[in-house]
Scaffold this motif. Structure first.
Motif, mmCIF file in Angstrom:
data_model
loop_
_atom_site.group_PDB
_atom_site.id
_atom_site.type_symbol
_atom_site.label_atom_id
_atom_site.label_comp_id
_atom_site.label_asym_id
_atom_site.label_seq_id
_atom_site.Cartn_x
_atom_site.Cartn_y
_atom_site.Cartn_z
ATOM 1 N N SER A 184 -27.397 -7.246 -29.026
ATOM 2 C CA SER A 184 -28.547 -7.502 -29.897
ATOM 3 C C SER A 184 -28.551 -6.669 -31.167
ATOM 4 C CB SER A 184 -29.861 -7.237 -29.139
ATOM 5 O OG SER A 184 -30.002 -8.109 -28.050
ATOM 6 N N THR A 185 -27.902 -5.509 -31.171
ATOM 7 C CA THR A 185 -27.980 -4.599 -32.312
ATOM 8 C C THR A 185 -26.590 -4.218 -32.787
ATOM 9 O OG1 THR A 185 -27.930 -2.549 -31.021
ATOM 10 C CG2 THR A 185 -30.066 -3.619 -31.282
ATOM 11 N N TYR A 186 -26.546 -3.589 -33.930
ATOM 12 C CA TYR A 186 -25.278 -3.064 -34.456
ATOM 13 C C TYR A 186 -24.690 -2.053 -33.473
ATOM 14 C CZ TYR A 186 -22.025 -1.545 -38.144
ATOM 15 O OH TYR A 186 -20.896 -1.260 -38.892
ATOM 16 N N GLY A 187 -25.560 -1.235 -32.881
ATOM 17 C CA GLY A 187 -25.088 -0.266 -31.897
ATOM 18 C C GLY A 187 -24.494 -0.929 -30.673
ATOM 19 N N ASP A 188 -25.088 -2.050 -30.233
ATOM 20 C CA ASP A 188 -24.522 -2.806 -29.108
ATOM 21 C C ASP A 188 -23.106 -3.279 -29.431
ATOM 22 O OD1 ASP A 188 -26.897 -2.508 -27.753
ATOM 23 O OD2 ASP A 188 -27.655 -4.484 -28.301
ATOM 24 N N ILE A 189 -22.930 -3.794 -30.642
ATOM 25 C CA ILE A 189 -21.616 -4.298 -31.054
ATOM 26 C C ILE A 189 -20.596 -3.168 -31.095
ATOM 27 C CG2 ILE A 189 -20.336 -5.436 -32.919
ATOM 28 C CD1 ILE A 189 -22.927 -6.868 -33.671
ATOM 29 N N ALA A 190 -21.020 -2.009 -31.648
ATOM 30 C CA ALA A 190 -20.125 -0.851 -31.688
ATOM 31 C C ALA A 190 -19.727 -0.414 -30.287
ATOM 32 C CB ALA A 190 -20.802 0.298 -32.435
ATOM 33 N N GLU A 192 -19.601 -2.349 -27.597
ATOM 34 C CA GLU A 192 -18.699 -3.373 -27.062
ATOM 35 C C GLU A 192 -17.299 -3.216 -27.645
ATOM 36 O OE1 GLU A 192 -18.166 -6.822 -24.564
ATOM 37 O OE2 GLU A 192 -19.889 -5.487 -24.824
ATOM 38 N N PHE A 193 -17.216 -2.783 -28.882
ATOM 39 C CA PHE A 193 -15.926 -2.624 -29.564
ATOM 40 C C PHE A 193 -15.151 -1.415 -29.061
ATOM 41 C CE2 PHE A 193 -13.511 -0.506 -32.938
ATOM 42 C CZ PHE A 193 -12.635 -1.511 -33.332
ATOM 43 N N GLY A 194 -15.818 -0.260 -28.970
ATOM 44 C CA GLY A 194 -15.071 0.961 -28.678
ATOM 45 C C GLY A 194 -15.630 1.834 -27.577
ATOM 46 N N GLY A 195 -16.621 1.337 -26.829
ATOM 47 C CA GLY A 195 -17.154 2.137 -25.747
ATOM 48 C C GLY A 195 -18.210 3.123 -26.208
ATOM 49 N N PHE A 201 -20.217 7.841 -32.314
ATOM 50 C CA PHE A 201 -19.657 8.098 -33.642
ATOM 51 C C PHE A 201 -20.391 7.284 -34.698
ATOM 52 C CE2 PHE A 201 -16.619 6.504 -36.853
ATOM 53 C CZ PHE A 201 -16.337 7.695 -37.509
ATOM 54 N N VAL A 202 -20.631 6.005 -34.412
ATOM 55 C CA VAL A 202 -21.337 5.138 -35.357
ATOM 56 C C VAL A 202 -22.786 5.595 -35.528
ATOM 57 C CG1 VAL A 202 -22.171 2.781 -35.753
ATOM 58 C CG2 VAL A 202 -19.834 3.160 -34.926
ATOM 59 N N THR A 203 -23.408 6.006 -34.425
ATOM 60 C CA THR A 203 -24.780 6.497 -34.505
ATOM 61 C C THR A 203 -24.865 7.741 -35.382
ATOM 62 O OG1 THR A 203 -25.289 5.631 -32.311
ATOM 63 C CG2 THR A 203 -26.746 7.338 -33.173
#
Length: 520
Positions: A184-190, A192-195, A201-203
């Protein structure tokens, strides 16, 4: 034999219909609800509140077997989102600072389980309104200075490139969500991409960006009002003190208060245009424009402008949540095209008109340049002082909220439960420890605000270091990995080129913003 299910609607507060309900899905009331949800997304997109809520509930000493548990099942438009809940929640719902403003829910309940379907409420006009409001920010006030550094040719190319590429990557994020219904969010996608570690790191990137955005608002407030009251340090202390007090208000109030920011931004755009016709003397006139340059007056400053032209798209990471909030996600691409085009023309108007009015004398903030110009009527400065006072006050509480939520979660300061008195009112939402922690945070923010003094350098740095990374490079990487099975060979080559160019621009622009003097 399975237990028969009972279908019942979510309890609602009864209210009379009014003229505000006319227009169906696009009624004024529905626009207001959509806007409020969008402000909640902006204020918490970096924080996975659902995970925090479940974690808090799991730490409680006792959980009734009657407590409802909801599961996640995908459908064609969005997720079925399940949250730990119980029957008391429906009867005694209390709005707190942590209250989540979710899209419309459709619940199918049994005695032991509860299924919640999130379908989204926002129409295309509402999504466009929220998107433009998210993208249009104070970074546009430094665009005339960007044209001064780059000249017309490269300035236009940079503006077109950043707008076009940000639009494309926003659509890529939507395609990822269309395939992965549980995100649902950018953080969810991040995640899913890299654990989890990559998500942390993205946060960190986002929190760094939000801190920088807070500093730009503080600097802009002090720079603008110092023209009429030349005490910059005192002005920074005043604005930080006011934001500390406003941070104690619940999100529902902050989201409505932020409506002043939209009105203030619109008024600033109108005033900038009007000022060009209020004077026929140079500088500051559109009747007799200043001399401008087709090419950069100083080539060494061209790279400095990279971050300035990228910074207006810093609201990009909110788009996944705007996608999930749509009634018809199939129209998301259309919404993106309208939103980014509208924002582009607004930014272009400010950048081009400001550069025509002041040429190579324009400062790193067009507001500061206008207020220092003696050719305008005196009431212009009074109006701009009022607007530049309201704008940071309306934006800073929401900008700082995710940072506050982050450290309160990390240090265990978020309350595990809400205390309600006999009259059903909140009894102790804010403990003394939380208030002290917020006072310490805003003291640190004030120290940084006193340390940094250049609005233009800070915008350029954030645009280069953060926006090129989170708005362009990372979405391209996400799309290549998560939707790789649907991407052709040639398409992958272009995506890889885009990643290289974005990261190169981030490195070069960041170095330029740190190494160069903004006045050169």
């Amino acid at each position: 034999m399975s237990t028969p299910t009972e279908v019942r609607p979510i309890p609602r507060r009864e209210r009379r219909t009014s003229i505000l309900d006319m227009g169906g899905p696009n009624s004024i009331n529905n626009f207001a609800s959509s806007y409020t949800r969008a402000q909640q997304y902006i204020g918490s997109t970096l924080i996975e509140q659902g995970g925090n809520l479940i974690e808090q509930l799991s730490r409680q000493p006792s959980v009734s077997n009657e407590e409802a548990v909801e599961f996640v099942t995908p459908d064609s438009y969005g997720p079925f989102r399940f949250q730990a809940t119980n029957e008391v929640d429906e009867e005694c719902a209390v709005d707190t600072e942590e209250t989540s403003l979710l899209p419309e829910l459709s619940r199918i309940s049994t005695k032991r389980s509860s299924f919640t379907i999130i379908t989204g409420n926002s129409t295309v006009p509402q999504t466009v309104f929220n998107s433009v409001n998210t993208l249009v920010g104070i970074a546009m006030l430094t665009l005339p200075f960007g044209f001064r550094l780059s000249g017309w040719l490269f300035g236009m190319l940079f503006m077109l490139f950043t707008a076009f590429c940000s639009n494309i990557t926003a659509k890529y994020l939507g395609r990822i969500l269309r395939q992965y219904h549980h995100l649902s969010t950018y953080g969810d996608i991040a995640h899913e991409f890299g654990g989890p570690y990559f998500s942390y790191f993205v946060t960190f990137f986002f929190i760094f960006d939000l801190t920088g955005a807070s500093l730009t608002l503080i600097i802009l407030f002090a720079d603008s009002l110092s023209i009429v009251w030349p005490h910059i340090h005192a002005l920074k202390i005043i604005i930080v003190g006011l934001i500390f007090l406003l941070s104690l208000l619940p999100l529902s109030i902050l989201s409505l208060f932020s409506l002043l920011g939209i009105l203030g931004t619109l008024c600033i755009i109108i005033i900038i245009v009007l000022c060009g016709f209020l004077s026929d003397q140079q500088p500051g006139s559109l009747i007799f424009p200043e001399a401008t340059s087709m090419l950069p007056p100083a080539w060494k400053n061209l790279l400095f402008s990279l971050g300035i032209f990228m910074a207006p798209w810093g609201g990009h990471p909110v788009f996944p949540e705007l996608y999930r909030d749509m009634r018809h996600p199939g129209k998301y691409s259309k919404s993106c095209n309208i939103s980014f085009s509208t924002t582009f023309f607004l930014d272009l108007a400010i950048g081009a008109l400001g550069y025509l009015m002041f040429g190579n004398t324009v400062d790193d903030s067009i507001i500061k340049t206008i207020m220092n110009n003696p050719h305008y009527p005196k009431y212009i400065n009074k109006i701009l002082c009022l607007l530049m006072g309201l704008l940071p006050l309306s934006k800073l509480p929401l900008v700082t909220k995710p940072i506050i939520t982050s450290y309160e979660n990390v240090f265990g300061l978020t309350p595990k439960y809400v205390v309600v008195d006999k009259e059903g009112q909140l009894a102790d939402t804010y403990g003394f420890t939380r208030i002290v922690a917020r006072a310490i945070f805003f003291s640190l923010l004030l120290a940084l605000g006193l340390l940094f003094t250049s609005f233009g350098k800070l915008v350029s740095f954030l645009g280069s270091a953060i926006c090129f990374t989170v708005c362009l490079a990372l979405p391209l990487l996400f799309y290549m990995k998560l939707n790789g099975d649907n991407i052709g060979t040639i398409h992958k080559v272009f995506l890889k080129i885009g990643v290289v160019l974005s990261l190169s621009a981030a490195v070069i622009g960041t170095y330029s913003s740190l190494a160069m003097n903004v006045t050169e």
